[in-house]
Design a protein around this motif. Sequence first.
Motif, PDB file in Angstrom:
ATOM      1  N   SER A 229       0.832  -1.208   0.000  1.00 43.63           N
ATOM      2  CA  SER A 229       0.000   0.000   0.000  1.00 43.63           C
ATOM      3  C   SER A 229       0.867   1.259   0.000  1.00 43.63           C
ATOM      4  O   SER A 229       0.526   2.256  -0.646  1.00 43.63           O
ATOM      5  N   ALA A 261      -3.679   3.633  -3.048  1.00 47.03           N
ATOM      6  CA  ALA A 261      -3.252   2.662  -2.036  1.00 47.03           C
ATOM      7  C   ALA A 261      -4.445   1.854  -1.543  1.00 47.03           C
ATOM      8  O   ALA A 261      -4.370   0.628  -1.371  1.00 47.03           O
ATOM      9  N   LEU A 265      -5.191  -2.235  -1.896  1.00 49.11           N
ATOM     10  CA  LEU A 265      -5.548  -3.094  -0.765  1.00 49.11           C
ATOM     11  C   LEU A 265      -6.870  -3.809  -1.027  1.00 49.11           C
ATOM     12  O   LEU A 265      -7.009  -5.007  -0.748  1.00 49.11           O
TER      13      LEU A 265
END
Length: 349
Positions: A229, A261, A265
């Motif tokens: 991330s 990011a 994820l």
Amino acid sequence: MGAVWHPECFCCNACKRPITDYEFSMQGNQPYHKSCYKELYHPRCDVCKQFIPTNSFGLIEYRAHPFWLQKYCPSHEHDGTPRCCSCERMEPREAQYISLDDGRKLCLECLDSAIMDTNECHPLHLDILEFYEGLNMKVKQQIPLLLVERQALNVAMEGEKNGIHHHLPETRGLCLSEEQTVSTILRRPIFGFGNRVVEMMTEPYKLIRRCEVTAILVLYGLPRLLTGSILAHEMMHAWLRLNGYSTLRPEVEEGICQVLAHMWLDSEIFSGSGSHIASSSSSSSSSTSSKKGTRSQFERKLGDFFKHQIESDTSAAYGDGFRVGNEAVLRYGLRQTLDHIKLTGSFPY
């Protein structure tokens, strides 16, 4: 209780022995010895395993992590009890966290997927590049990725002429644009007695400016999902610079970087094909997924925690910027949002 008992019949609901004390505790209509009641119902600290003490008003007072719900005595916030630098959980007395050479502590669960040197990070680097390519945002320049210690990261940050926005207690990643020499971790550190680093091999790496970005640095010793991330965030900084985006306000640039990011994820946690949620190549996806292996239940929970950190961030640049940027992407799509940012320097509303 509204009843009369023979002394030998008035028994504790826990140990079944007669209650002979003048004081006893009740749970519903069931009597307990005070000691038995405390053993059953008084909360214990998840750190020291002792009963959580009462405060000056006689009330049980404890702290709890907002995500993990780890309960602990208030005193542990000031007595030097270590926290994991990744998941933020406090170190239980019966456990022994790993001590990294820069003073950080890492729990054994986070250590299980931690990336410790630059070579270990290479597959993840390729994974992030493919993620960007799947979003039709191919990063055309080869950008060195280096895993570094905390001190090297701080030195590199001081060497940057462009302003760097950060708000965490420590910087975890940097997108560099200046020529400088950085000390990178060459080989995974060796841990010895007391779970401490006993050997760390580093080497100097000379950054040469061939384009707007000279390197991306990421702090070593963090779990794969957190490292990824951070890398996805810093890669977005690089993509913006390489694609001619003018200097943006912190809440716009950091906000859109946090959006990427968060998207990465999401793709790792919820997609059966890992970060290839944006890719149309099923064969490539299955190949990459098999390399990663099955993600443990804790690692999936850890991914949710890292998403929670992004979503609940209270800072203006990273937190508010993410929430406004994420809303724009959900409403208008990523490409239209980026076009609007390039044209106006702000998120579309």
